[in-house]
Design an enzyme around this catalytic site. Structure first.
Site, PDB file in Angstrom:
ATOM      1  N   LYS A   1      -5.485   3.327 -37.542  1.00  0.00           N
ATOM      2  CA  LYS A   1      -5.415   2.941 -36.129  1.00  0.00           C
ATOM      3  C   LYS A   1      -4.100   2.249 -35.763  1.00  0.00           C
ATOM      4  O   LYS A   1      -3.608   2.377 -34.648  1.00  0.00           O
ATOM      5  CB  LYS A   1      -6.595   2.038 -35.777  1.00  0.00           C
ATOM      6  CG  LYS A   1      -7.940   2.763 -35.776  1.00  0.00           C
ATOM      7  CD  LYS A   1      -8.030   3.722 -34.601  1.00  0.00           C
ATOM      8  CE  LYS A   1      -9.367   4.443 -34.548  1.00  0.00           C
ATOM      9  NZ  LYS A   1      -9.363   5.506 -33.515  1.00  0.00           N
TER      10      LYS A   1
ATOM     11  N   GLU B   1     -10.285  -0.226 -25.622  1.00  0.00           N
ATOM     12  CA  GLU B   1     -11.716  -0.085 -25.869  1.00  0.00           C
ATOM     13  C   GLU B   1     -11.914  -0.086 -27.369  1.00  0.00           C
ATOM     14  O   GLU B   1     -10.996   0.249 -28.120  1.00  0.00           O
ATOM     15  CB  GLU B   1     -12.215   1.245 -25.291  1.00  0.00           C
ATOM     16  CG  GLU B   1     -11.929   2.483 -26.164  1.00  0.00           C
ATOM     17  CD  GLU B   1     -10.439   2.810 -26.319  1.00  0.00           C
ATOM     18  OE1 GLU B   1      -9.650   2.365 -25.471  1.00  0.00           O
ATOM     19  OE2 GLU B   1     -10.075   3.516 -27.289  1.00  0.00           O
TER      20      GLU B   1
ATOM     21  N   SER C   1      -9.011   7.929 -43.890  1.00  0.00           N
ATOM     22  CA  SER C   1      -8.467   7.313 -42.681  1.00  0.00           C
ATOM     23  C   SER C   1      -8.622   5.797 -42.648  1.00  0.00           C
ATOM     24  O   SER C   1      -7.920   5.108 -41.923  1.00  0.00           O
ATOM     25  CB  SER C   1      -9.115   7.928 -41.444  1.00  0.00           C
ATOM     26  OG  SER C   1     -10.526   7.831 -41.543  1.00  0.00           O
TER      27      SER C   1
END
Lengths: 397, 258
Positions: free
Chosen positions: A91, A113, A381
């Site tokens: 991220k 968000e 990830s």
């Protein structure tokens, strides 16, 4: 006469994508698009981002040859270790890039968000590091499920705003952030966390995440002297998948996009028991883009479900919807149970506890090893520390 | 009635309600009551699960309506039953239209006596297919402009809109506010052409309605305050408010002429 044709108004991927937003948001998105186009060619921007990636995020991440998993799957398996990025997931690749764009645009506040909290944490990190006021919208239900991430965000100075509308989860947190932005765009950047939504988000987020695939391509060449036969990545909105796939789109590499099967296909019109928009969804507009979404026959958006909060989203990025339709990307499904098997296997075999999201990719590989070829890269990830409570609860059911 | 006919008697009062709130059966009667109280155009909202342009009041109404069983089939049934002389206008999100099929949706509007459509998340650049369907079915497709719409785009949107131009009074979402902003007055003054201008978002009192008419608007749109009164079961107060707003709008017109 329209001064903007649909073609230059918003980039489309086939018929997918676009800019389906209230008029108030058209100008902020157009401004963002222009700023990004200008900055992405700028040497100063590139070197600033490169320096943060290297010295702050910890890039490049390793491409690790997973010896034990390779033996089990009877092929060579490499893991792209995005779990080692600062913050514990891919991220940060996106939030670093967007925060630099926001800084260059003179914005002083970031809103975001978050579902599980990983994107919220990555936004809080850049907010603290680059000096923004940061507010993160998070569904009330998710706040209850992810208390640790709420505390992490608060430690780094972000304010977490509970979302009580709609289903009180990720999709409503996005709605609430868009409503905030419609009134605050003068000084605020909306830092969307995935390669979905209105133009320019799908392209911009893909570009910032492409660092994953660019590194992996170089690393696999160095290690094996050739490109892999296949790449496996999990898909919620699709940012880690597009990030690793994008630099391989023109190559003969099988791109396998693993969606959350959850408890299986939805059994009624009110809920979808999965997050598999490519697999079970139909064309529709959500959060500003035409894409594949989980909806009822009238067009009401369904609540999605997955044991992995990061895959619990009733839509998917428009570029993936397009690539799936053309056949360039093959959508696959791993349900909760398969993901749990992936989670356990990678922990036990390699000493790497993957995020439940990434565990879907691993679980799929275990389930269909014949689809992988002789040489495969699996995108890990994120790391799984955040998921331990969820896994313990799941095992005790 | 077509919208253009209604505007021959401008300035107008446009009233928004959410179909299906509190029940699908209640909607036709509410529409008739609004007409009787003086509404010149009635916007009937189709509830959506993800209303990104709406504030808390209309979001809550949409959730109640969906829970009460409102859907697109029942919406058109209610609209057809609600026979009124004033124009009925659809308001709702693009995905609901897309899911039904653009042609079918526009045809269903026409069949149920709806002569206009407002789709807050559909900019003109994305609207060509729906525009075509609307033209074929004699339904006006109404576009919106906002205080941050730049001049060239404002001109383009005014050329594309049909029926009237919807001026979003302020940035942000729908919902009652206490004052009329300079932004709103500037926007009214900035619209270059001659199509009717209707101002909405944040108008909740007769004084505000009168103020936007005096500032040059051809209609005032009121929504959230009516939705709130319906939510609280105060139908007589709703009728009274509509009567007062209508009087304020007409009074403001007279003041403007003098």
């Amino acid at each position: 006469m329209k001064c903007l044709t649909p073609e230059n108004f918003a980039i489309k991927f086939g018929r997918y994508g676009g800019l389906f937003v209230p008029e108030t948001l058209v100008q902020p998105l157009t401004d963002l698009s222009a700023a990004y186009e200008r900055l992405k060619g700028s040497d100063q921007f590139k070197s600033e981002l490169e320096s943060l990636r290297k010295n702050f995020a910890g890039r490049p991440t390793p491409l690790y040859f997973a010896r034990n998993l390779s033996r089990k799957l009877d092929c060579k398996v490499y893991l792209k270790r995005e779990d080692l990025v600062h913050g514990g997931a891919h991220k940060l690749n996106n939030t670093l890039g967007q925060a630099l764009v926001a800084k260059n645009m003179g914005k002083t506040r970031l809103i975001a968000e978050t579902g599980a909290g990983q994107h919220g944490v990555a936004t809080a990190i850049v907010g603290a590091n680059l000096g923004f006021e940061t507010q993160v919208y998070m569904g009330e239900v998710d706040i209850e499920r992810q208390k640790m991430n709420v505390y992490r965000m608060e430690l780094m100075g972000a304010e977490v705003i509970p979302v009580r509308s709609g289903s009180r989860t990720l999709k409503d947190a996005i709605n609430e952030a868009m409503r905030d932005w419609a009134a605050s765009f003068d000084h605020t950047h909306y830092l969307l966390g995935t390669a979905a939504g209105a133009h320019p988000f799908p392209s911009m987020v893909r570009d910032f995440q492409s660092v994953i695939g660019i590194e992996a391509r170089r690393q696999i060449q160095e290690a094996e002297g050739r490109l892999p036969d296949s790449i496996v990545a999990c898909v919620g909105g699709g940012s880690n998948a597009m990030g690793i796939f994008a630099p391989f789109l023109k190559d003969e590499v099988r791109l396998l996009a693993v969606e959350a099967g959850g408890r299986g296909p939805g059994k009624n019109d009110k809920t979808a028991d999965s997050g598999a928009s490519l697999g079970y969804g139909t064309d529709g507009v959500l959060h500003g883009a035409l894409t594949k979404i989980l909806q009822d026959p009238y067009g009401q958006i369904l609540e999605s479900y997955s044991v992995a909060a990061g895959l619990d989203y009733p839509g998917v990025g428009p570029e993936l919807a397009f690539l799936a339709e053309t056949g360039r990307v093959q959508p696959k499904i791993a349900d909760d149970h398969t993901a749990m098997q992936g989670f356990r296997a990678l922990s036990r075999l390699e000493g790497i506890i993957p995020a439940l999201e990434s565990a879907h990719a691993v679980g799929y590989a275990l389930q269909e090893p014949e689809a992988l070829g002789d040489l495969v890269i699996i995108n890990i990830s994120g790391r799984g520390d955040k998921d331990l409570t969820t896994v313990m609860e799941y095992e005790n059911l | 009635m077509r919208i253009s006919e209604a505007f021959l008697a401008s300035p107008l009062l446009i009233v928004y309600i959410c179909a299906g709130d509190p029940t699908p059966e209640a909607t036709p009667d509410l529409v008739r009551r609004l007409e009787k109280a003086g509404a010149d155009i009635i916007e009937i909202g189709l509830p959506h699960s993800d209303p990104i342009a709406d504030g808390p009041t209309i979001q809550a109404a949409a959730q109640r309506a969906i829970a009460a069983g409102m859907n697109t089939d029942k919406y058109f049934q209610a609209a057809a039953v609600a026979k009124v002389a004033v124009p009925k206008v659809f308001m709702g999100y693009y995905n609901m239209i897309y899911a039904r099929g653009l042609d079918k949706f526009a045809r269903d509007c026409a069949k149920s006596g709806i002569t206009g459509m407002i789709v807050p998340d559909l900019p003109p650049e994305e609207a060509a297919p729906l525009q075509e369907a609307c033209i074929k079915n004699a339904v006006d497709l109404i576009f919106l402009v906002a205080p941050n719409t730049p001049p060239a785009r404002l001109k383009m949107i005014e050329e594309e809109t049909s029926g009237f131009l919807y001026l979003v009074a302020r940035t942000g979402v729908t919902g009652a506010r206490s004052e009329v902003l300079q932004d709103t007055r500037d926007l009214i003054a900035r619209v270059p052409g001659r199509k009717p201008k209707a101002v909405g978002f944040g108008i909740s009192t007769p004084e505000q309605a009168a103020e936007v008419i005096r500032a040059g608007a051809d209609a005032a749109i009121v929504g959230s305050v009516c939705v709130d009164l319906i939510a609280r079961g105060k139908i007589e107060e709703l009728e009274q408010l509509v009567r007062e707003m209508k009087a304020a709008v007409k009074g403001a017109a007279k003041a403007k002429l003098q």
